[in-house]
Scaffold this motif. Structure first.
Motif, PDB file in Angstrom:
ATOM      1  N   GLY A 274     -22.239 -68.756 -16.520  1.00  0.00           N
ATOM      2  CA  GLY A 274     -21.420 -69.553 -17.430  1.00  0.00           C
ATOM      3  C   GLY A 274     -20.585 -68.685 -18.356  1.00  0.00           C
ATOM      4  O   GLY A 274     -20.854 -67.492 -18.521  1.00  0.00           O
ATOM      5  N   PRO A 275     -19.585 -69.263 -19.001  1.00  0.00           N
ATOM      6  CA  PRO A 275     -18.659 -68.485 -19.827  1.00  0.00           C
ATOM      7  C   PRO A 275     -19.025 -68.405 -21.313  1.00  0.00           C
ATOM      8  O   PRO A 275     -18.250 -67.858 -22.097  1.00  0.00           O
ATOM      9  N   PHE A 276     -20.191 -68.936 -21.726  1.00  0.00           N
ATOM     10  CA  PHE A 276     -20.458 -69.065 -23.161  1.00  0.00           C
ATOM     11  C   PHE A 276     -21.593 -68.186 -23.675  1.00  0.00           C
ATOM     12  O   PHE A 276     -22.076 -68.385 -24.791  1.00  0.00           O
ATOM     13  N   PHE A 277     -22.040 -67.207 -22.885  1.00  0.00           N
ATOM     14  CA  PHE A 277     -23.040 -66.273 -23.390  1.00  0.00           C
ATOM     15  C   PHE A 277     -22.390 -65.326 -24.409  1.00  0.00           C
ATOM     16  O   PHE A 277     -21.238 -64.914 -24.251  1.00  0.00           O
ATOM     17  N   VAL A 278     -23.161 -64.984 -25.452  1.00  0.00           N
ATOM     18  CA  VAL A 278     -22.682 -64.057 -26.475  1.00  0.00           C
ATOM     19  C   VAL A 278     -23.786 -63.036 -26.753  1.00  0.00           C
ATOM     20  O   VAL A 278     -24.945 -63.407 -26.961  1.00  0.00           O
ATOM     21  N   ASP A 279     -23.433 -61.753 -26.734  1.00  0.00           N
ATOM     22  CA  ASP A 279     -24.394 -60.710 -27.098  1.00  0.00           C
ATOM     23  C   ASP A 279     -24.768 -60.822 -28.573  1.00  0.00           C
ATOM     24  O   ASP A 279     -24.007 -61.347 -29.388  1.00  0.00           O
ATOM     25  N   GLY A 280     -25.936 -60.288 -28.900  1.00  0.00           N
ATOM     26  CA  GLY A 280     -26.343 -60.219 -30.302  1.00  0.00           C
ATOM     27  C   GLY A 280     -26.844 -61.528 -30.861  1.00  0.00           C
ATOM     28  O   GLY A 280     -26.665 -61.802 -32.063  1.00  0.00           O
ATOM     29  N   SER A 281     -27.496 -62.331 -30.042  1.00  0.00           N
ATOM     30  CA  SER A 281     -28.037 -63.603 -30.540  1.00  0.00           C
ATOM     31  C   SER A 281     -29.170 -63.332 -31.524  1.00  0.00           C
ATOM     32  O   SER A 281     -29.834 -62.296 -31.465  1.00  0.00           O
ATOM     33  N   PRO A 282     -29.435 -64.250 -32.442  1.00  0.00           N
ATOM     34  CA  PRO A 282     -30.510 -64.042 -33.420  1.00  0.00           C
ATOM     35  C   PRO A 282     -31.891 -64.078 -32.756  1.00  0.00           C
ATOM     36  O   PRO A 282     -32.112 -64.813 -31.788  1.00  0.00           O
ATOM     37  N   HIS A 283     -32.800 -63.268 -33.289  1.00  0.00           N
ATOM     38  CA  HIS A 283     -34.184 -63.282 -32.804  1.00  0.00           C
ATOM     39  C   HIS A 283     -34.920 -64.449 -33.444  1.00  0.00           C
ATOM     40  O   HIS A 283     -34.779 -64.721 -34.641  1.00  0.00           O
ATOM     41  N   ILE A 284     -35.691 -65.176 -32.624  1.00  0.00           N
ATOM     42  CA  ILE A 284     -36.530 -66.243 -33.155  1.00  0.00           C
ATOM     43  C   ILE A 284     -37.970 -65.956 -32.758  1.00  0.00           C
ATOM     44  O   ILE A 284     -38.236 -65.401 -31.686  1.00  0.00           O
ATOM     45  N   SER A 285     -38.889 -66.285 -33.631  1.00  0.00           N
ATOM     46  CA  SER A 285     -40.302 -66.054 -33.339  1.00  0.00           C
ATOM     47  C   SER A 285     -40.804 -67.095 -32.351  1.00  0.00           C
ATOM     48  O   SER A 285     -40.178 -68.139 -32.143  1.00  0.00           O
ATOM     49  N   LEU A 286     -41.938 -66.818 -31.723  1.00  0.00           N
ATOM     50  CA  LEU A 286     -42.544 -67.798 -30.832  1.00  0.00           C
ATOM     51  C   LEU A 286     -42.811 -69.091 -31.597  1.00  0.00           C
ATOM     52  O   LEU A 286     -43.436 -69.071 -32.662  1.00  0.00           O
TER      53      LEU A 286
END
Length: 301
Positions: free
Chosen positions: A116-128
């Motif tokens: 897909g065309p909407f991936f972005v590097d550097g997404s925020p980390h979320i905890s489990l």
């Protein structure tokens, strides 16, 4: 028409075919000294098939010019947040065909689908058990499962990238406020478990205000994609998995504009009553739950 006329026409057609084939062979020969054998093979095959297409449809000069304009327009609309050539590959089925050609032969592993065309590097980390929606509009949904190898051994520490559209069918990058929503990454625990809160995805149209949209309208095809959440799962020693989960029973599953739906990726998003919910306070409203186990393929040595 006399027998002589038929004979002359047949001879003229044979001569034209020979001249056309000579052009093809001359172009193929020009790649004989390519810097790598693979490049030479790719270009020779491309020329052979491209020329065969032109001969098959008897391509007119006007149609050739229209194709050049279409490709020029496709390049012109590309930007850092929009890749129209990937979109074109998707709607022509080339993306899914390439994925199929390169998929692991083991049917036990989770199936791949389009990036897909909407991936972005550097997404925020979320905890489990944390949330990635970050205020995006939509019905709350809890997604979880286990990540294992082909033998069922848990894969700890796998990186799970997830992203999706909001209730209006838009990704965060399609807004102009630069807010990051409905995307993030987390890591599986020692038992291979992963879990996060987000929103129930919604169907949406692929961007159809450009050349690809014109192509779809000319073909009388819908631009709609069924509701889905994107996954990209990676771990040392394993092949990176790019896939979706699709909402069972939702619209457009049989007519996905990019041909990405596979039966094994259709998941029940089960409605839950208000009350206790995983990794959060008591839910005052209904919420949804989706379970999706992931099997990774070992990387080739």
């Amino acid at each position: 028409m006399t027998t002589d006329d038929i004979t002359r026409e047949a001879a003229a057609a044979d001569e034209r075919a020979a001249l056309e084939q000579a052009v093809t062979e001359k172009v193929i020969a020009s790649f004989a000294d390519s810097t790598t054998d693979r490049f030479g093979r790719l270009m020779a095959s491309l020329v052979r098939h491209l020329h065969a297409f032109a001969r098959d449809v008897r391509l007119t000069e006007a149609e050739w010019e229209a194709a050049i304009r279409f490709l020029t327009d496709t390049g012109a609309i590309c930007a850092d947040k929009r890749q129209e050539f990937i979109l074109l590959s998707d709607v022509l089925g080339l993306s899914m065909l390439t994925i199929g050609i390169n998929s692991p032969p083991d049917r036990a592993v989770t199936e791949s689908t389009v990036f897909g065309p909407f991936f972005v590097d550097g997404s925020p980390h979320i905890s489990l058990g944390g949330t990635m929606s970050a205020g995006a509009a939509g019905r709350p949904c809890f997604v979880g499962g286990r990540i294992t190898d082909e033998e069922g051994v848990p894969v700890a520490g796998a990186r799970v990238e997830v992203w999706e559209a909001d209730d209006d069918g838009l990704y965060d990058v399609q807004y102009e406020d630069d807010v990051t929503q409905a995307r993030g990454h987390l890591f599986s625990d020692e038992k291979g478990g992963y879990r996060f809160w987000s929103i129930v995805p919604s169907p949406y149209p692929i961007p159809d205000d450009g050349p690809v949209g014109r192509l779809l309208r000319a073909a009388n095809r819908s631009p709609m994609r069924p509701a889905h959440i994107h996954f990209m799962v990676s771990a040392p020693g394993f092949r990176t998995l790019i896939t979706h989960i699709f909402v069972a029973g939702g619209p457009h599953l049989e007519s996905d504009a990019v041909f990405a739906v596979k039966p094994g990726l259709i998941v029940e998003f089960a409605q839950q009553p208000p009350g206790r919910a995983p990794d959060t306070d008591v839910m005052a409203t209904t919420w949804y739950r989706a379970e999706f186990d992931i099997t990774l393929a070992r990387a080739e040595a």
